[in-house]
Structures are given as C-alpha cells and as structure tokens.
Design a protein around this motif. Sequence first.
Motif, PDB file in Angstrom:
ATOM      1  N   GLN A 147       0.811  -1.207   0.000  1.00  0.00           N
ATOM      2  CA  GLN A 147       0.000   0.000   0.000  1.00  0.00           C
ATOM      3  C   GLN A 147       0.850   1.265   0.000  1.00  0.00           C
ATOM      4  OE1 GLN A 147      -4.034  -1.824   1.969  1.00  0.00           O
ATOM      5  NE2 GLN A 147      -3.605   0.319   2.088  1.00  0.00           N
ATOM      6  N   THR A 148       2.041   1.205   0.568  1.00  0.00           N
ATOM      7  CA  THR A 148       2.946   2.359   0.509  1.00  0.00           C
ATOM      8  C   THR A 148       3.371   2.628  -0.926  1.00  0.00           C
ATOM      9  OG1 THR A 148       3.764   1.914   2.755  1.00  0.00           O
ATOM     10  CG2 THR A 148       5.127   3.307   1.343  1.00  0.00           C
ATOM     11  N   VAL A 149       3.693   1.557  -1.667  1.00  0.00           N
ATOM     12  CA  VAL A 149       4.063   1.709  -3.083  1.00  0.00           C
ATOM     13  C   VAL A 149       2.899   2.297  -3.876  1.00  0.00           C
ATOM     14  CG1 VAL A 149       4.676   0.452  -5.195  1.00  0.00           C
ATOM     15  CG2 VAL A 149       5.781  -0.132  -3.023  1.00  0.00           C
ATOM     16  N   ILE A 150       1.684   1.817  -3.589  1.00  0.00           N
ATOM     17  CA  ILE A 150       0.502   2.340  -4.280  1.00  0.00           C
ATOM     18  C   ILE A 150       0.305   3.814  -3.952  1.00  0.00           C
ATOM     19  CG2 ILE A 150      -2.016   2.169  -4.470  1.00  0.00           C
ATOM     20  CD1 ILE A 150      -1.712  -0.857  -3.931  1.00  0.00           C
ATOM     21  N   ALA A 151       0.486   4.186  -2.690  1.00  0.00           N
ATOM     22  CA  ALA A 151       0.334   5.591  -2.285  1.00  0.00           C
ATOM     23  C   ALA A 151       1.320   6.485  -3.027  1.00  0.00           C
ATOM     24  CB  ALA A 151       0.535   5.722  -0.778  1.00  0.00           C
ATOM     25  N   LEU A 152       2.564   6.047  -3.134  1.00  0.00           N
ATOM     26  CA  LEU A 152       3.577   6.827  -3.855  1.00  0.00           C
ATOM     27  C   LEU A 152       3.219   6.944  -5.332  1.00  0.00           C
ATOM     28  CD1 LEU A 152       6.832   5.402  -2.189  1.00  0.00           C
ATOM     29  CD2 LEU A 152       5.819   7.671  -1.838  1.00  0.00           C
ATOM     30  N   SER A 153       2.650   5.881  -5.906  1.00  0.00           N
ATOM     31  CA  SER A 153       2.245   5.914  -7.316  1.00  0.00           C
ATOM     32  C   SER A 153       1.138   6.936  -7.544  1.00  0.00           C
ATOM     33  CB  SER A 153       1.765   4.525  -7.759  1.00  0.00           C
ATOM     34  OG  SER A 153       2.790   3.560  -7.607  1.00  0.00           O
ATOM     35  N   ILE A 154       0.176   6.996  -6.616  1.00  0.00           N
ATOM     36  CA  ILE A 154      -0.930   7.942  -6.746  1.00  0.00           C
ATOM     37  C   ILE A 154      -0.426   9.378  -6.645  1.00  0.00           C
ATOM     38  CG2 ILE A 154      -3.071   8.756  -5.681  1.00  0.00           C
ATOM     39  CD1 ILE A 154      -3.487   5.838  -4.705  1.00  0.00           C
ATOM     40  N   VAL A 155       0.415   9.635  -5.656  1.00  0.00           N
ATOM     41  CA  VAL A 155       0.966  10.985  -5.477  1.00  0.00           C
ATOM     42  C   VAL A 155       1.774  11.390  -6.712  1.00  0.00           C
ATOM     43  CG1 VAL A 155       2.585  12.379  -4.135  1.00  0.00           C
ATOM     44  CG2 VAL A 155       0.986  10.867  -2.957  1.00  0.00           C
ATOM     45  N   THR A 156       2.561  10.456  -7.241  1.00  0.00           N
ATOM     46  CA  THR A 156       3.362  10.735  -8.446  1.00  0.00           C
ATOM     47  C   THR A 156       2.462  11.044  -9.640  1.00  0.00           C
ATOM     48  OG1 THR A 156       5.117   9.256  -7.654  1.00  0.00           O
ATOM     49  CG2 THR A 156       5.117   9.814 -10.003  1.00  0.00           C
ATOM     50  N   LEU A 157       1.365  10.295  -9.782  1.00  0.00           N
ATOM     51  CA  LEU A 157       0.433  10.517 -10.887  1.00  0.00           C
ATOM     52  C   LEU A 157      -0.158  11.926 -10.837  1.00  0.00           C
ATOM     53  CD1 LEU A 157      -1.302   9.484 -13.282  1.00  0.00           C
ATOM     54  CD2 LEU A 157      -2.969   8.703 -11.567  1.00  0.00           C
TER      55      LEU A 157
END
Length: 421
Positions: free
Chosen positions: A148-158
């Motif tokens: 979920q941390t990786v997913i959170a970083l992906s969303i913020v990056t998007l």
Amino acid sequence: MAELKKEITLLSGIGQMSTTLLGTGLFMVPAIAAGIAGEHSLWSWLVLLIAICPVALTFAMLGKQYPSAGGTAFFVRKAFSQRLEKSIAWLFLSVIPVGVPAAVTMGAGFLQPILPESMNHPLVAQVITVILLMVVNLSGAKVSGQVQTVIALSIVTLVASFWWFGDVSVSEITMPAVVSSDWFAIGTALSVMFWCFVGIEAFAHMGEEFKSPERDFPIAIIVGCLVAGVVYWACSVVVLKFHAYGTAEFDSGSIPYLANLLYGPKVQLLITLIGFATCFASINLYTQSLSRMLWAQARDYMPTSRLAELSGNGVPSYATLAVGAMLLLSCFIGEISQLDLEFFLKLANGVFVLIYLMAMLSACKLLTGTPKVLAYLSLVICVIMMACVGWSMLYALVLFAVLVYRIKPDQNTQSSDVPAI
C-alpha cells in the motif's frame, strides 16, 4: 493469549491510511464535486478536511490509548458494555456481504479490460481480485503495508505529474471568491465528498499491529488524512483547469481522460493498473480490518475456535479465509442476481456512519481534557453526517437495534447467546 505481530511502521501506516481514503474516490469524486460546485469545489475540499480533522484526531487518541484489533467495538466495550461491543462488532461485520463486494466490483472493473479475452468476464475479474486480496493479507501486515505504501507513492506521483505536464499556474490554484449563494453548492458537494474519508474506522483495527502504537498510530491517521486531502484537492485543480467534469462520462472517467490528454494513449495501460491498485488498496485494508474484528471477537469470546488461531507469521488466517469466502459468495450472488450494488453500498455507508458515531460517544466518555472537547465536536459532526445519509441509515439503525436486543446483557465469555460465528 495469541497476539498479532507488531510489524506496521510509521511509513507503512501512513501509506495504508492514505490509500484507503483515496480508494475509488480519486477516479470519481473530484469530477462529481466539480460538476456540483464548479471551482467552488476547492472550498468544499478545504471545509471537508477541516471538518474531518476532529474525527481523525479523536480516532487517533482512542487508538493511542487503546490499541486493539477490535477497533471501535473495543472502544465501546471500554466505555459502555460487552453487549454494545458485540453489537458494534457484528454491525461492522455486516458490511462483508453488502459493502465490500461493491468495492470489489469497482476494482475488478479496472482489471477486466487487461485480462486475456478468454478471461474477460466481470465475475472472473472479481474472483482474481479476491484471490489477490487473500494472498496479500495472508502474507502479513508488513507485506500489506509495503504494497500500500508503493501504491500511495504511485498515486501521489500521478497527480504531481498532472500538475507538471498540465502546467498548472499560481492563478489556477487561487481559491475563488465566495458569496452567500455559493455555500449551498459547496454544501451539496460536501455530502458527496464525505465518503472519501470513510476508512478511518477500518484503520482503527490495525492499532494493535503497530511497532510503536502510542507514537506512530495517531501520526499515521493524521498524516494519512492530510495526504489524502491534499491529493484530492490537487486532483480537483487539474480537473477544473481542463474542464474534465459535467458529464456522466467524466464522473467515472476524468482521470483516464486527463492522462490521455496530457500523455497520449500510450499510458492507458498504466492508468488502468493504477486505477486497479488504488481500488485494491482500499479493499485490502477493509479485508484486514474485517478479519481482525472476526479474530478479536473469537479470541475474546470463543478462544477454542479456529477463528481465534494465528498462523506462523502472526496472521489470523482462518478469519481471513472466512472473510474471503464470504466475499466470493457475495460476488457470485451479485453477478447471478444482478442486484444493485450501488444500493448495497449506500446501506454500508449507513453502517460506517453509525460506527463513527459510537466511536465518538465512546471517546466522550473515555478521553479527558482537549481530546474530550474534540470528541464532542466530532459527535456533532457525525450527527450531521447521519442526517446527510438519510434513509440509508435505517438499515444500520434497525440492524443495530436487533443486535442489541438479541445479545443479552448478562452473557459470559462463552455464552451461547452470542450469534454463531
């Protein structure tokens, strides 16, 4: 007595909290809110974040003082009685057949287009989603938090890339002027946007698995809410700039539209994967929370049950598999009967609001000083939320009343009056 492994760090806790709040909301709510209030939806996000802060802080204080896999049910037992605790526990578990399958269906909607043609069916996508949930959950809280941390970083990056490639200027992030007639639209948008912050009550079940719950749990809740609020607001700025709102297509497709506009069609697969991952993260925490609630009730009141057992890596595996089996059954029934999932999702939302309300009532009794003042303020906010939900609250209120009546006040830890697990 069996205990869950304390594997959740501050960073993974923030990742779990923020991705749970973002969930499917990022792909729908900014466009829907903009369609209701236009540029004034930026004010709606600010008002919502301010309003949710007392509730988040109250949950943070409760989790800090009473870290437990039982979540709100445990808070209610501390403040009131075992009878109310069991009622809240079973009320929370009642969202398994109505609320979570609807979210699984939404997540599977992103997965289905990228499956091979022979597997391109809604039910197949839902089954794969549930299997992935089981794999991640059975791997332990540490793995789940890392995912979920990786997913959170992906969303913020998007969202950050939207700002960069969209060339967002200072003038476009200036809050618009507000006149008295605008507040109705702002309030109407708020009634839709609140559901972006449903998930705090689920995160309360993870407090027992933090390495340092007294220090990290409240920080994770507060920072996670702030991260989610900022991402929602930032996404709304881009939606407003490129007018990606105002139609039914934009209500569910604003993010793919913006990605196609700013990057071209080559990133369609990436956006689809991020969409699935965002939905998956939200469902994942609810699966964890539900399994831990089931395990906590079995541990306290049916300790010889298999549901009270933990696996070698400290996961309530039987409780997790039980939740997974119920999800699969609900998905099959929903697909065969073609029941209105949106209707069931509204019923689940009523359950969540009532759980919030009971948590705030418990906080009013358990906390002291400034946290107690915040608890009373949060209680008022929850009452307002109940009014906004309207008829959907009837399901939660009637079910809660039946549970309170069904569970007798003088039962002991092994009482047969407890509904069978």
